[in-house]
Design a protein around this motif. Sequence first.
Motif, PDB file in Angstrom:
ATOM      1  N   PRO A  27       0.764  -1.292   0.163  1.00  0.00           N
ATOM      2  CA  PRO A  27      -0.180  -0.038   0.131  1.00  0.00           C
ATOM      3  C   PRO A  27       0.731   1.207  -0.009  1.00  0.00           C
ATOM      4  N   PRO A  28       0.335   2.322  -0.762  1.00  0.00           N
ATOM      5  CA  PRO A  28       1.196   3.643  -0.690  1.00  0.00           C
ATOM      6  C   PRO A  28       1.165   4.237   0.870  1.00  0.00           C
ATOM      7  N   VAL A  29       2.135   5.108   0.966  1.00  0.00           N
ATOM      8  CA  VAL A  29       2.081   5.819   2.249  1.00  0.00           C
ATOM      9  C   VAL A  29       1.915   7.297   2.018  1.00  0.00           C
ATOM     10  N   LEU A  30       1.100   7.944   2.901  1.00  0.00           N
ATOM     11  CA  LEU A  30       0.759   9.455   2.659  1.00  0.00           C
ATOM     12  C   LEU A  30       1.355  10.053   4.033  1.00  0.00           C
ATOM     13  N   PHE A  31       2.199  11.130   3.734  1.00  0.00           N
ATOM     14  CA  PHE A  31       2.699  11.686   5.095  1.00  0.00           C
ATOM     15  C   PHE A  31       1.929  13.151   5.288  1.00  0.00           C
ATOM     16  N   VAL A  32       1.671  13.242   6.871  1.00  0.00           N
ATOM     17  CA  VAL A  32       1.162  14.720   6.973  1.00  0.00           C
ATOM     18  C   VAL A  32       1.849  15.283   8.228  1.00  0.00           C
ATOM     19  N   HIS A  33       2.580  16.538   7.581  1.00  0.00           N
ATOM     20  CA  HIS A  33       3.187  17.113   8.644  1.00  0.00           C
ATOM     21  C   HIS A  33       2.650  18.214   9.377  1.00  0.00           C
ATOM     22  N   GLY A  34       3.325  18.775  10.275  1.00  0.00           N
ATOM     23  CA  GLY A  34       2.540  20.203  10.845  1.00  0.00           C
ATOM     24  C   GLY A  34       3.098  21.429  10.514  1.00  0.00           C
ATOM     25  N   VAL A  35       2.679  22.549  11.508  1.00  0.00           N
ATOM     26  CA  VAL A  35       2.818  24.015  11.067  1.00  0.00           C
ATOM     27  C   VAL A  35       4.338  24.160  10.940  1.00  0.00           C
ATOM     28  N   ALA A  36       4.486  25.127   9.831  1.00  0.00           N
ATOM     29  CA  ALA A  36       5.867  25.792   9.780  1.00  0.00           C
ATOM     30  C   ALA A  36       7.213  24.608   9.382  1.00  0.00           C
ATOM     31  N   ARG A  40       9.632  17.727   3.487  1.00  0.00           N
ATOM     32  CA  ARG A  40      10.739  17.220   3.332  1.00  0.00           C
ATOM     33  C   ARG A  40      11.091  16.544   4.519  1.00  0.00           C
ATOM     34  N   MET A  41      10.312  16.844   5.670  1.00  0.00           N
ATOM     35  CA  MET A  41      10.754  16.540   7.113  1.00  0.00           C
ATOM     36  C   MET A  41      10.503  14.671   7.113  1.00  0.00           C
ATOM     37  N   TRP A  42       9.714  14.142   6.292  1.00  0.00           N
ATOM     38  CA  TRP A  42       9.573  12.860   6.090  1.00  0.00           C
ATOM     39  C   TRP A  42      10.779  11.951   5.132  1.00  0.00           C
ATOM     40  N   GLU A  43      11.731  12.900   4.524  1.00  0.00           N
ATOM     41  CA  GLU A  43      12.392  12.363   3.355  1.00  0.00           C
ATOM     42  C   GLU A  43      13.331  10.896   3.874  1.00  0.00           C
ATOM     43  N   TYR A  54       8.371   0.447  -1.036  1.00  0.00           N
ATOM     44  CA  TYR A  54       7.093   1.323  -0.739  1.00  0.00           C
ATOM     45  C   TYR A  54       7.237   2.624  -1.747  1.00  0.00           C
ATOM     46  N   ARG A  55       5.872   3.089  -2.068  1.00  0.00           N
ATOM     47  CA  ARG A  55       5.833   4.395  -2.511  1.00  0.00           C
ATOM     48  C   ARG A  55       5.132   5.239  -1.766  1.00  0.00           C
ATOM     49  N   SER A  56       5.807   6.362  -1.608  1.00  0.00           N
ATOM     50  CA  SER A  56       5.283   7.319  -0.770  1.00  0.00           C
ATOM     51  C   SER A  56       4.971   8.860  -1.369  1.00  0.00           C
ATOM     52  N   VAL A  57       4.146   9.284  -0.930  1.00  0.00           N
ATOM     53  CA  VAL A  57       3.449  10.731  -1.037  1.00  0.00           C
ATOM     54  C   VAL A  57       3.869  11.575  -0.134  1.00  0.00           C
ATOM     55  N   LEU A  58       4.463  12.731  -0.261  1.00  0.00           N
ATOM     56  CA  LEU A  58       5.170  13.656   0.752  1.00  0.00           C
ATOM     57  C   LEU A  58       4.314  15.264   0.271  1.00  0.00           C
ATOM     58  N   PRO A  59       3.539  15.296   0.521  1.00  0.00           N
ATOM     59  CA  PRO A  59       2.742  16.623   0.228  1.00  0.00           C
ATOM     60  C   PRO A  59       3.322  17.892   1.260  1.00  0.00           C
ATOM     61  N   THR A  60       3.414  19.007   0.823  1.00  0.00           N
ATOM     62  CA  THR A  60       3.498  20.309   1.334  1.00  0.00           C
ATOM     63  C   THR A  60       2.336  20.713   1.800  1.00  0.00           C
ATOM     64  N   LEU A  61       1.451  20.850   2.981  1.00  0.00           N
ATOM     65  CA  LEU A  61       0.436  21.258   3.211  1.00  0.00           C
ATOM     66  C   LEU A  61       0.668  22.873   3.398  1.00  0.00           C
ATOM     67  N   PRO A  62      -0.581  23.645   3.257  1.00  0.00           N
ATOM     68  CA  PRO A  62      -0.572  25.206   3.422  1.00  0.00           C
ATOM     69  C   PRO A  62      -0.255  25.583   4.687  1.00  0.00           C
ATOM     70  N   LEU A  63       0.473  25.284   5.319  1.00  0.00           N
ATOM     71  CA  LEU A  63       0.637  25.417   7.096  1.00  0.00           C
ATOM     72  C   LEU A  63       2.046  26.340   7.196  1.00  0.00           C
ATOM     73  N   GLY A  64       2.287  27.245   6.357  1.00  0.00           N
ATOM     74  CA  GLY A  64       3.415  28.054   6.769  1.00  0.00           C
ATOM     75  C   GLY A  64       4.610  28.056   5.933  1.00  0.00           C
ATOM     76  N   ALA A  65       4.943  26.904   5.553  1.00  0.00           N
ATOM     77  CA  ALA A  65       6.353  26.495   4.794  1.00  0.00           C
ATOM     78  C   ALA A  65       5.856  26.216   3.343  1.00  0.00           C
ATOM     79  N   VAL A 100       0.430   8.488   7.828  1.00  0.00           N
ATOM     80  CA  VAL A 100       1.085   8.818   8.820  1.00  0.00           C
ATOM     81  C   VAL A 100       1.251  10.549   9.171  1.00  0.00           C
ATOM     82  N   GLY A 101       0.779  10.834  10.412  1.00  0.00           N
ATOM     83  CA  GLY A 101       0.852  12.234  10.946  1.00  0.00           C
ATOM     84  C   GLY A 101       1.765  12.202  12.089  1.00  0.00           C
ATOM     85  N   CYS A 102       2.248  13.831  12.268  1.00  0.00           N
ATOM     86  CA  CYS A 102       3.152  14.189  13.137  1.00  0.00           C
ATOM     87  C   CYS A 102       2.641  15.529  13.468  1.00  0.00           C
TER      88      CYS A 102
END
Length: 281
Positions: A27-36, A40-43, A54-65, A100-102
């Motif tokens: 299964p693919p892996v989707l990472f969810v980071h926090g503010v600022a 890349r923190m998941w690299e 494994y295939r991973s998706v690393l979005p940069t959500l609109p949380l300041g960075a 995966v959330g942090c």
Amino acid sequence: MGSPLVAHLRTGTVEYRVTGPESSPHPPVLFVHGVAVDGRMWEPVAALLAAAGYRSVLPTLPLGAHHIPWGPAHDRSPRGAAALVRELVTELGLTDATLVGCDTGGAICQFALDADPDFVGRVVFTNCDAFDQFPPQPFRLIFALLRRRRLLRPLIAGPMQVRALRHSPICLGLLVTNPDAEYTRSVFEPLRTDPAIRDDFVAFLDAIDRTELAGTTPRLSRLTIPVSVVWGADDKAFRPELGRRLAAVFGQATFTAVPGARTFVALDRPQAVVDAVVAGA
């Protein structure tokens, strides 16, 4: 990892990177980071997962960075970010993904699961907000300062440009054991240079309501998908007791304490996150 891709969604526009084999039996892996911070923190975790197939998706959500403004036409709240994550899952066909959330991203994952408990296949929480700890101290005070629009740019353009202050125990040094100076500098650049990004950031912080998460976390007891909680044992903000309490919500969740790791387990002990993803897949 190459240039980011862009997803133009109803809930906002988001950049994301993909790593790992195009065709994978896992299964693919989707990472969810926090503010600022950004994706890349998941690299370090994504690189280890790619080596394991494994295939991973690393979005940069609109949380300041982020670099593409979210804008006032969208719901710039934690639930709005959760809707964005859910729409990204649909857009990219990630319905069987391991989520995966942090940090604040863990709260966003909880809001997304509250809206649709089956939108992904399994979940891994690392140190994150839960219950009324949204955020815990000292970040409750720090967020209160950053919400002041007249203070935000001077803080980012002044103190946050000084490595010793960025890495201090009241900033990113509280979150990660050995911060990378170039990474910690670069994540603050959008806030320093773009007023639209600052506007997104303040709007998101203004919308944080710890009573809302306090009501949401216990409702997740109805989840039937596998849940793992991987918690940095040296975290002074998101303390291990919070992680154990979060794990207890799910009944069958596994809880793993990670010695030598703080909030960003993905940077301090990436193999611990990899192990949780692989075990739950």
